[in-house]
Scaffold this active site. Structure first.
Site, PDB file in Angstrom:
ATOM      1  N   LYS A  11       1.817  11.673  91.770  1.00 48.54           N
ATOM      2  CA  LYS A  11       1.241  12.437  90.664  1.00 48.54           C
ATOM      3  C   LYS A  11      -0.274  12.239  90.564  1.00 48.54           C
ATOM      4  O   LYS A  11      -0.825  11.261  91.105  1.00 48.54           O
ATOM      5  CB  LYS A  11       1.952  12.029  89.364  1.00 48.54           C
ATOM      6  CG  LYS A  11       3.451  12.384  89.376  1.00 48.54           C
ATOM      7  CD  LYS A  11       4.116  12.109  88.024  1.00 48.54           C
ATOM      8  CE  LYS A  11       5.587  12.493  88.070  1.00 48.54           C
ATOM      9  NZ  LYS A  11       6.247  12.338  86.737  1.00 48.54           N
ATOM     10  N   PHE A  59       7.182  17.163  74.919  1.00 50.95           N
ATOM     11  CA  PHE A  59       6.130  16.686  75.832  1.00 50.95           C
ATOM     12  C   PHE A  59       5.808  17.667  76.958  1.00 50.95           C
ATOM     13  O   PHE A  59       5.028  17.354  77.850  1.00 50.95           O
ATOM     14  CB  PHE A  59       6.517  15.314  76.411  1.00 50.95           C
ATOM     15  CG  PHE A  59       7.843  15.285  77.153  1.00 50.95           C
ATOM     16  CD1 PHE A  59       7.946  15.684  78.474  1.00 50.95           C
ATOM     17  CD2 PHE A  59       8.996  14.848  76.508  1.00 50.95           C
ATOM     18  CE1 PHE A  59       9.154  15.658  79.157  1.00 50.95           C
ATOM     19  CE2 PHE A  59      10.218  14.816  77.178  1.00 50.95           C
ATOM     20  CZ  PHE A  59      10.295  15.224  78.505  1.00 50.95           C
ATOM     21  N   ARG A  87      15.277   7.059  93.977  1.00 49.24           N
ATOM     22  CA  ARG A  87      15.155   6.785  92.533  1.00 49.24           C
ATOM     23  C   ARG A  87      15.112   5.270  92.282  1.00 49.24           C
ATOM     24  O   ARG A  87      14.427   4.792  91.382  1.00 49.24           O
ATOM     25  CB  ARG A  87      16.310   7.428  91.760  1.00 49.24           C
ATOM     26  CG  ARG A  87      16.412   8.946  91.898  1.00 49.24           C
ATOM     27  CD  ARG A  87      15.549   9.741  90.967  1.00 49.24           C
ATOM     28  NE  ARG A  87      15.865   9.581  89.584  1.00 49.24           N
ATOM     29  CZ  ARG A  87      15.359  10.355  88.618  1.00 49.24           C
ATOM     30  NH1 ARG A  87      14.519  11.346  88.930  1.00 49.24           N
ATOM     31  NH2 ARG A  87      15.659  10.153  87.369  1.00 49.24           N
ATOM     32  N   THR A  93      11.986   5.920  84.591  1.00 47.79           N
ATOM     33  CA  THR A  93      10.993   6.923  84.167  1.00 47.79           C
ATOM     34  C   THR A  93       9.848   6.273  83.396  1.00 47.79           C
ATOM     35  O   THR A  93       8.673   6.570  83.630  1.00 47.79           O
ATOM     36  CB  THR A  93      11.673   7.988  83.279  1.00 47.79           C
ATOM     37  OG1 THR A  93      12.784   8.541  83.995  1.00 47.79           O
ATOM     38  CG2 THR A  93      10.708   9.088  82.893  1.00 47.79           C
ATOM     39  N   ARG A 104       6.839   2.707  90.301  1.00 47.83           N
ATOM     40  CA  ARG A 104       6.322   2.975  88.954  1.00 47.83           C
ATOM     41  C   ARG A 104       5.845   1.688  88.268  1.00 47.83           C
ATOM     42  O   ARG A 104       4.835   1.696  87.561  1.00 47.83           O
ATOM     43  CB  ARG A 104       7.385   3.692  88.123  1.00 47.83           C
ATOM     44  CG  ARG A 104       7.456   5.175  88.474  1.00 47.83           C
ATOM     45  CD  ARG A 104       8.632   5.869  87.836  1.00 47.83           C
ATOM     46  NE  ARG A 104       8.539   7.316  87.955  1.00 47.83           N
ATOM     47  CZ  ARG A 104       9.563   8.133  87.763  1.00 47.83           C
ATOM     48  NH1 ARG A 104      10.755   7.654  87.443  1.00 47.83           N
ATOM     49  NH2 ARG A 104       9.407   9.444  87.895  1.00 47.83           N
ATOM     50  N   ASN A 114       3.445   8.545  85.247  1.00 47.65           N
ATOM     51  CA  ASN A 114       4.280   7.518  85.869  1.00 47.65           C
ATOM     52  C   ASN A 114       4.278   7.544  87.401  1.00 47.65           C
ATOM     53  O   ASN A 114       5.266   7.196  88.040  1.00 47.65           O
ATOM     54  CB  ASN A 114       5.699   7.550  85.284  1.00 47.65           C
ATOM     55  CG  ASN A 114       6.386   8.872  85.494  1.00 47.65           C
ATOM     56  OD1 ASN A 114       5.815   9.785  86.085  1.00 47.65           O
ATOM     57  ND2 ASN A 114       7.625   8.984  85.032  1.00 47.65           N
ATOM     58  N   HIS A 117       7.129  11.323  91.362  1.00 49.09           N
ATOM     59  CA  HIS A 117       8.352  12.074  91.040  1.00 49.09           C
ATOM     60  C   HIS A 117       9.370  11.862  92.149  1.00 49.09           C
ATOM     61  O   HIS A 117       9.005  11.755  93.315  1.00 49.09           O
ATOM     62  CB  HIS A 117       8.024  13.569  90.949  1.00 49.09           C
ATOM     63  CG  HIS A 117       9.240  14.447  91.055  1.00 49.09           C
ATOM     64  ND1 HIS A 117      10.073  14.669  89.983  1.00 49.09           N
ATOM     65  CD2 HIS A 117       9.787  15.109  92.101  1.00 49.09           C
ATOM     66  CE1 HIS A 117      11.069  15.450  90.365  1.00 49.09           C
ATOM     67  NE2 HIS A 117      10.917  15.743  91.644  1.00 49.09           N
TER      68      HIS A 117
END
Ligand code: GTP
Ligand code: MG
Length: 139
Positions: A11, A59, A87, A93, A104, A114, A117
């Site tokens: 990100k 959000f 994951r 998250t 993360r 965070n 993705h």
């Protein structure tokens, strides 16, 4: 084939923070093969399409803004059990709840920002991969 593919994006804030190299190293060392990769930039419209599932959430506008702040690194990754294993590698998250050593936990700034993705299902992995790459670029 489908079950072995996941889609990921580094990100914008993690790109700004110069974590691309460290994150890609962790991904490769965890056994994922990079099948396709590009640095690109989302528009508000494209970010909205990508996260359309969240459009009723409070959000949503903040999420779109965060995703358009800078370039992203989009990639398709291959590994047995790719979606679940990835994951696990990225962590929860909210980085405050992410396990030690996850991407993360190491590189996120906050829940909104965070770092990375990861697709949440085999079906979405293929949809998301196709959002950024042609089939001929992946397989
Ligand atoms: P992605 O891999 O980015 O899809 O994250 P995720 O699957 O772990 O979470 P989810 O799809 O539920 O949410 C998408 C993104 O929205 C998250 O990565 C967060 O950046 C953001 N987000 C999720 N929940 C919240 C929230 O309660 N508040 C805010 N501000 N952002 C949130
Ligand atoms: Mg998600």
């Amino acid at each position: 084939m489908a079950a072995n593919i996941t889609f990921s994006m580094i990100k914008p804030d993690a790109v700004t923070d110069k974590h691309n190299g460290a994150i890609l190293k962790m991904i490769e060392e965890a056994g994922f093969k990079i099948k396709a990769l590009k640095m690109t930039k989302l528009t508000d419209e494209r970010a909205g399409q990508f996260y359309e599932v969240h459009k009723e959430r409070p959000f949503y506008n903040d999420l779109k803004a965060v995703m358009c702040k800078n370039h992203i690194v989009a990639m398709v990754l291959e590994k047995e059990n790719a979606v679940a294993d990835f994951r696990k590698l990225i962590g929860a998250t909210n980085p405050a709840n992410a396990d030690a050593g996850t991407i993360r936990k190491l590189f996120a700034r906050s829940l909104e920002s965070n770092a990375i993705h990861g697709s949440d299902s085999d079906e979405n992995a293929l949809i998301e991969a196709s959002f950024f790459f042609a089939q001929t670029e992946i397989f």
